[in-house]
Every structure is written in C-alpha cells, then in structure tokens.
Design a protein around this motif. Sequence first.
Motif, PDB file in Angstrom:
ATOM      1  N   ASN A  12       0.806  -1.224   0.000  1.00  0.00           N
ATOM      2  CA  ASN A  12       0.000   0.000   0.000  1.00  0.00           C
ATOM      3  C   ASN A  12       0.838   1.272   0.000  1.00  0.00           C
ATOM      4  O   ASN A  12       0.348   2.321  -0.404  1.00  0.00           O
ATOM      5  CB  ASN A  12      -1.010  -0.019   1.151  1.00  0.00           C
ATOM      6  CG  ASN A  12      -2.200  -0.902   0.846  1.00  0.00           C
ATOM      7  OD1 ASN A  12      -2.454  -1.238  -0.314  1.00  0.00           O
ATOM      8  ND2 ASN A  12      -2.926  -1.295   1.868  1.00  0.00           N
ATOM      9  N   TYR A  13       2.099   1.197   0.420  1.00  0.00           N
ATOM     10  CA  TYR A  13       3.001   2.348   0.251  1.00  0.00           C
ATOM     11  C   TYR A  13       3.433   2.452  -1.206  1.00  0.00           C
ATOM     12  O   TYR A  13       3.388   3.522  -1.799  1.00  0.00           O
ATOM     13  CB  TYR A  13       4.227   2.237   1.160  1.00  0.00           C
ATOM     14  CG  TYR A  13       4.046   2.925   2.481  1.00  0.00           C
ATOM     15  CD1 TYR A  13       4.167   4.307   2.593  1.00  0.00           C
ATOM     16  CD2 TYR A  13       3.721   2.206   3.619  1.00  0.00           C
ATOM     17  CE1 TYR A  13       3.991   4.943   3.805  1.00  0.00           C
ATOM     18  CE2 TYR A  13       3.539   2.828   4.833  1.00  0.00           C
ATOM     19  CZ  TYR A  13       3.678   4.199   4.924  1.00  0.00           C
ATOM     20  OH  TYR A  13       3.491   4.826   6.120  1.00  0.00           O
ATOM     21  N   VAL A  14       3.817   1.318  -1.769  1.00  0.00           N
ATOM     22  CA  VAL A  14       4.302   1.308  -3.152  1.00  0.00           C
ATOM     23  C   VAL A  14       3.199   1.690  -4.132  1.00  0.00           C
ATOM     24  O   VAL A  14       3.433   2.420  -5.101  1.00  0.00           O
ATOM     25  CB  VAL A  14       4.910  -0.078  -3.505  1.00  0.00           C
ATOM     26  CG1 VAL A  14       5.214  -0.193  -4.982  1.00  0.00           C
ATOM     27  CG2 VAL A  14       6.160  -0.322  -2.672  1.00  0.00           C
ATOM     28  N   ASN A  15       1.960   1.241  -3.901  1.00  0.00           N
ATOM     29  CA  ASN A  15       0.872   1.562  -4.824  1.00  0.00           C
ATOM     30  C   ASN A  15       0.287   2.957  -4.585  1.00  0.00           C
ATOM     31  O   ASN A  15      -0.691   3.341  -5.211  1.00  0.00           O
ATOM     32  CB  ASN A  15      -0.214   0.473  -4.806  1.00  0.00           C
ATOM     33  CG  ASN A  15      -1.012   0.422  -3.513  1.00  0.00           C
ATOM     34  OD1 ASN A  15      -1.171   1.400  -2.796  1.00  0.00           O
ATOM     35  ND2 ASN A  15      -1.540  -0.758  -3.214  1.00  0.00           N
ATOM     36  N   LEU A  16       0.885   3.702  -3.670  1.00  0.00           N
ATOM     37  CA  LEU A  16       0.573   5.106  -3.374  1.00  0.00           C
ATOM     38  C   LEU A  16      -0.743   5.335  -2.632  1.00  0.00           C
ATOM     39  O   LEU A  16      -1.117   6.478  -2.386  1.00  0.00           O
ATOM     40  CB  LEU A  16       0.614   5.973  -4.640  1.00  0.00           C
ATOM     41  CG  LEU A  16       1.936   5.982  -5.396  1.00  0.00           C
ATOM     42  CD1 LEU A  16       1.813   6.857  -6.642  1.00  0.00           C
ATOM     43  CD2 LEU A  16       3.070   6.457  -4.505  1.00  0.00           C
ATOM     44  N   SER A  17      -1.445   4.276  -2.245  1.00  0.00           N
ATOM     45  CA  SER A  17      -2.696   4.492  -1.522  1.00  0.00           C
ATOM     46  C   SER A  17      -2.448   4.989  -0.098  1.00  0.00           C
ATOM     47  O   SER A  17      -3.146   5.905   0.368  1.00  0.00           O
ATOM     48  CB  SER A  17      -3.568   3.231  -1.534  1.00  0.00           C
ATOM     49  OG  SER A  17      -2.907   2.145  -0.949  1.00  0.00           O
ATOM     50  N   THR A  18      -1.458   4.448   0.594  1.00  0.00           N
ATOM     51  CA  THR A  18      -1.155   4.935   1.939  1.00  0.00           C
ATOM     52  C   THR A  18      -0.614   6.356   1.914  1.00  0.00           C
ATOM     53  O   THR A  18      -1.055   7.189   2.724  1.00  0.00           O
ATOM     54  CB  THR A  18      -0.206   3.971   2.677  1.00  0.00           C
ATOM     55  OG1 THR A  18      -0.903   2.726   2.873  1.00  0.00           O
ATOM     56  CG2 THR A  18       0.210   4.520   4.029  1.00  0.00           C
ATOM     57  N   PRO A  19       0.315   6.703   1.001  1.00  0.00           N
ATOM     58  CA  PRO A  19       0.721   8.117   0.948  1.00  0.00           C
ATOM     59  C   PRO A  19      -0.463   9.064   0.679  1.00  0.00           C
ATOM     60  O   PRO A  19      -0.535  10.148   1.270  1.00  0.00           O
ATOM     61  CB  PRO A  19       1.740   8.151  -0.200  1.00  0.00           C
ATOM     62  CG  PRO A  19       2.336   6.782  -0.182  1.00  0.00           C
ATOM     63  CD  PRO A  19       1.181   5.869   0.165  1.00  0.00           C
TER      64      PRO A  19
END
Length: 146
Positions: A12-19
């Motif tokens: 979820n960090y890599v797929n930009l959803s958490t950022p």
Amino acid sequence: MRRWHRVRRTINYVNLSTPLGLLVARLGRARVTAGPDGLVLAYGYRIPFPIAGAFTIGNVVLTRHGEAEGYLSGALLRHEDRHASQYAACAGLPMLPLYVVAVIVSMLVCGNQASWNLFERLANLEDGNYPRVSPWWARARRPGRE
C-alpha cells in the motif's frame, strides 16, 4: 505484526494508496498515530466528506472522532482493516473508482450505499455498522398497495 500485515503495508506504500491517505489526513488536520497490524489511525478528521464514521485509504483509517472516544476499535477496526487489504488487492488507487461504482450498484439494487456494495460486503457489513437491505425486487409489497 504478522507477515501479511508487513507485506500489505509495503504494497500500500508502493501503490501510493497509503501516501494518499496520509495526505488526506494532513489536509483534514487529523492526528495520526500508529495502529495495530500496520495500520495508521487518523483521529479528528475535519473535512465533511465522505459522510462516514470512519473510512480507509490505503493503510490509513480516518475518523472525525477523537482518540479518547475509543471509536476505532473492535469490529469497526477489523472492518477497516479488511478495506486496507482490499486496497492491496486492487493495486491501490484503482480501488477508489471501483468503490464508487460499487456504491452506485448498491444504490440501484437496494437504495442503500453499502448493503450491495461488494467492498462493504467483503469487509463484513455488520462490523462496519451497515444494515442488510434486500434488493428492491425481493421486498414484499405492502398491504393495500398495487
């Protein structure tokens, strides 16, 4: 933290959803704290959209409630945890338009945003405090109406 939760947090960090979730929390002036299983809990969210007691973007669970209220716990937190896993399964940000489509389908089927929303059903409706509403075509006619 279980291995799956570490993997989900990374995905979820890599797929930009958490950022994106952290950005929304910052814009909503929420107080961010580490939660269980790799979740980030954001309390005191101040933007009036979406209309929900809590919502999740990536691994970030946001609520308007304060931390002292204990709102993000138990069944509701498990419900939101499942949404975090759904972001990982949907490759992150594509979940947002898919979720909107699921809301529209649910509204068309039963007039309720969650009862026939695939994402809410998979996250367990009851844990999210959502009612189970029958499809409009399965409801019994009221007496005296034709």
